[in-house]
Enzyme design. Structure first.
Site, PDB file in Angstrom:
ATOM      1  N   GLY A  33      47.413  39.471  22.530  1.00  0.00           N
ATOM      2  CA  GLY A  33      46.199  38.703  22.215  1.00  0.00           C
ATOM      3  C   GLY A  33      45.466  39.413  21.093  1.00  0.00           C
ATOM      4  O   GLY A  33      46.052  40.230  20.362  1.00  0.00           O
ATOM      5  N   ILE A  77      43.225  41.832  21.038  1.00  0.00           N
ATOM      6  CA  ILE A  77      43.193  43.301  21.069  1.00  0.00           C
ATOM      7  C   ILE A  77      44.600  43.860  20.839  1.00  0.00           C
ATOM      8  O   ILE A  77      44.778  44.802  20.053  1.00  0.00           O
ATOM      9  CB  ILE A  77      42.585  43.817  22.395  1.00  0.00           C
ATOM     10  CG1 ILE A  77      41.125  43.346  22.512  1.00  0.00           C
ATOM     11  CG2 ILE A  77      42.657  45.341  22.469  1.00  0.00           C
ATOM     12  CD1 ILE A  77      40.450  43.657  23.845  1.00  0.00           C
ATOM     13  N   ARG A 118      53.065  36.230  28.314  1.00  0.00           N
ATOM     14  CA  ARG A 118      53.401  34.964  28.953  1.00  0.00           C
ATOM     15  C   ARG A 118      54.207  34.054  28.033  1.00  0.00           C
ATOM     16  O   ARG A 118      54.902  33.175  28.464  1.00  0.00           O
ATOM     17  CB  ARG A 118      52.134  34.253  29.409  1.00  0.00           C
ATOM     18  CG  ARG A 118      51.688  34.725  30.775  1.00  0.00           C
ATOM     19  CD  ARG A 118      50.437  34.034  31.175  1.00  0.00           C
ATOM     20  NE  ARG A 118      49.428  34.156  30.131  1.00  0.00           N
ATOM     21  CZ  ARG A 118      48.230  33.610  30.149  1.00  0.00           C
ATOM     22  NH1 ARG A 118      47.881  32.847  31.158  1.00  0.00           N
ATOM     23  NH2 ARG A 118      47.364  33.791  29.182  1.00  0.00           N
ATOM     24  N   ARG A 171      42.904  46.950  32.310  1.00  0.00           N
ATOM     25  CA  ARG A 171      42.234  47.112  33.595  1.00  0.00           C
ATOM     26  C   ARG A 171      43.079  48.047  34.454  1.00  0.00           C
ATOM     27  O   ARG A 171      44.315  47.955  34.459  1.00  0.00           O
ATOM     28  CB  ARG A 171      42.086  45.760  34.318  1.00  0.00           C
ATOM     29  CG  ARG A 171      40.968  44.875  33.783  1.00  0.00           C
ATOM     30  CD  ARG A 171      39.588  45.443  34.101  1.00  0.00           C
ATOM     31  NE  ARG A 171      38.503  44.582  33.664  1.00  0.00           N
ATOM     32  CZ  ARG A 171      37.891  44.658  32.481  1.00  0.00           C
ATOM     33  NH1 ARG A 171      38.265  45.558  31.598  1.00  0.00           N
ATOM     34  NH2 ARG A 171      36.901  43.840  32.183  1.00  0.00           N
ATOM     35  N   GLU A 227      37.977  52.347  39.883  1.00  0.00           N
ATOM     36  CA  GLU A 227      36.864  52.869  39.096  1.00  0.00           C
ATOM     37  C   GLU A 227      35.574  52.898  39.895  1.00  0.00           C
ATOM     38  O   GLU A 227      35.324  51.952  40.650  1.00  0.00           O
ATOM     39  CB  GLU A 227      36.647  51.956  37.864  1.00  0.00           C
ATOM     40  CG  GLU A 227      37.337  52.499  36.636  1.00  0.00           C
ATOM     41  CD  GLU A 227      37.227  51.581  35.450  1.00  0.00           C
ATOM     42  OE1 GLU A 227      38.276  51.254  34.875  1.00  0.00           O
ATOM     43  OE2 GLU A 227      36.095  51.190  35.099  1.00  0.00           O
ATOM     44  N   HIS A 287      36.385  54.607  30.788  1.00  0.00           N
ATOM     45  CA  HIS A 287      36.215  53.206  30.375  1.00  0.00           C
ATOM     46  C   HIS A 287      35.327  53.083  29.123  1.00  0.00           C
ATOM     47  O   HIS A 287      34.245  52.495  29.168  1.00  0.00           O
ATOM     48  CB  HIS A 287      35.640  52.360  31.533  1.00  0.00           C
ATOM     49  CG  HIS A 287      36.017  50.909  31.427  1.00  0.00           C
ATOM     50  ND1 HIS A 287      36.350  50.131  32.513  1.00  0.00           N
ATOM     51  CD2 HIS A 287      36.124  50.075  30.358  1.00  0.00           C
ATOM     52  CE1 HIS A 287      36.632  48.898  32.127  1.00  0.00           C
ATOM     53  NE2 HIS A 287      36.497  48.842  30.798  1.00  0.00           N
ATOM     54  N   GLY A 298      36.463  51.825  26.079  1.00  0.00           N
ATOM     55  CA  GLY A 298      37.066  50.930  25.079  1.00  0.00           C
ATOM     56  C   GLY A 298      36.063  50.293  24.133  1.00  0.00           C
ATOM     57  O   GLY A 298      36.214  50.336  22.913  1.00  0.00           O
TER      58      GLY A 298
HETATM   59  C1  DGY Z   1      35.746  44.349  28.740  1.00  0.00           C
HETATM   60  O1  DGY Z   1      34.969  43.820  27.939  1.00  0.00           O
HETATM   61  O2  DGY Z   1      36.406  43.683  29.523  1.00  0.00           O
HETATM   62  C2  DGY Z   1      35.848  45.842  28.716  1.00  0.00           C
HETATM   63  O3  DGY Z   1      36.639  46.358  29.699  1.00  0.00           O
HETATM   64  C3  DGY Z   1      34.486  46.497  28.744  1.00  0.00           C
HETATM   65  O4  DGY Z   1      33.982  46.359  27.499  1.00  0.00           O
END
Ligand code: DGY
Length: 321
Positions: free
Chosen positions: A156, A158, A178, A239, A268, A286, A288
């Site tokens: 996707g 990211i 997928r 995740r 977490e 976490h 990101g």
């Molecule tokens: C999200 O946006 O899903 C990230 O894990 C936190 O920014």
């Protein structure tokens, strides 16, 4: 009476200013995730709720809020904390924050990858422990990325941004998911689609960019880890529960795979203690999307979604069931 908007945890002031234009804003004062009873109590009477990824949003929350609730705006692109069918069935709009965190998250994935392959965590621990060292040709050798194959799980936005960066480091891209990415994306990244088992077998680095769903929970389990190269590096910025952490710790300990770089965790904020014992693991809490610019953009996008719905307009970034 005007609209009531509840924000479950503090967000940048610019987002609150946007919300204040359409209603009375209550920001929950606790500097921690709310418990379920606290959350249910906090949202009572709200027309809009701005939520975080640790807030459980389901039918019970909608009942606790009351029939006036119109919108739940999650300040995250992931929405595995929300039972979307249950919420939307009750006439409540759900929104998330796609797009604005793509670059920050991709940067962090590459940062973690460099950190683990060049042993930066280990090196820093050595210096901070004031251990003696001298330069020599065999000292703390890592591995280079050039010419290696990056396997992206979930190409996707990211995943693509990670692939683009990895290309600049001289990596080849394979991906699974997928379905096939659009032809122009495959062409730009010179990315090859592989079935998951093939990707796990051949990639030097496996980077996870899929959402957490019932299908992806423990996608990286004992058998997936056994399929990977003994030198492979696993990067997870998606995740935590996508990876079986106990199986991962075992695979790392026993040399079934080479290393792991993790920004997210199964339970977490807890981190599997066995992982913290290992030198071939780097961990981050976490982070990101954790830049000032990105977190502000996320909060403002969530606020725009609330404003849109409460003023009778279409949400900007709705989540459809
Ligand atoms: C999200 O946006 O899903 C990230 O894990 C936190 O920014």
């Amino acid at each position: 009476m005007g609209k009531q908007i509840v924000v479950t945890r503090s967000v940048p002031e610019s987002a609150l200013d946007m919300l204040r234009k359409v209603g009375a804003v209550h920001v929950c004062p606790q500097d921690r995730p709310l418990t379920v009873p606290e959350l249910h109590e906090a949202v009572r009477g709200a027309h809009g709720v701005v939520t975080m990824l640790h807030d459980r949003i389901d039918a019970d929350l909608i009942t606790a809020a009351g029939p006036q609730l119109q919108v739940v705006a999650n300040v995250a692109v992931g929405y595995d904390n929300i039972d979307v069918p249950a919420v939307t069935e009750r006439g409540v709009t759900v929104t998330n924050t796609p797009g604005v965190l793509v670059d920050a998250t991709a940067d962090l994935a590459l940062g973690l990858l460099l950190m683990v392959t060049r042993r930066l965590g280990e090196g820093e621990r050595l210096l901070r422990a004031r251990q003696s060292w001298t330069f020599h040709l065999g000292f703390m050798l890592g591995t280079g990325l050039q010419g290696k194959t990056l396997g992206i799980v979930g190409l996707g936005a990211i995943g693509q941004a990670v692939a683009r960066r990895a290309r600049a480091f001289g990596m080849d891209i394979v991906y699974t998911g997928r379905g096939r990415a659009p032809a122009e994306v495959e062409a730009e990244l010179e990315a090859r689609f592989l079935p998951q088992h093939e990707l796990l077998r051949t990639a030097d680095v496996v980077s996870l960019h899929c959402p957490l769903t019932e299908q992806t929970r423990h996608l990286i389990d004992e058998s997936a880890l056994a399929a990977m190269k003994s030198t492979a590096v696993l990067v997870n910025t998606s995740r935590g529960p996508v990876v079986d952490e106990q199986a991962l710790a075992k695979a790392l300990r026993e040399g079934q795979i080479g290393a792991a770089a993790l920004d997210v965790f199964e339970r977490e904020p807890e981190v599997e203690p066995a992982l913290l014992e290992l030198d071939n693991v780097v961990v981050a809490p976490h982070l990101g999307s954790a830049t000032t610019e990105t977190r502000t953009a996320m909060a403002e996008l969530a606020a725009r979604n609330v404003v849109a719905v409460l003023t009778g307009n279409e949400p900007v970034t709705p989540v459809r069931p």
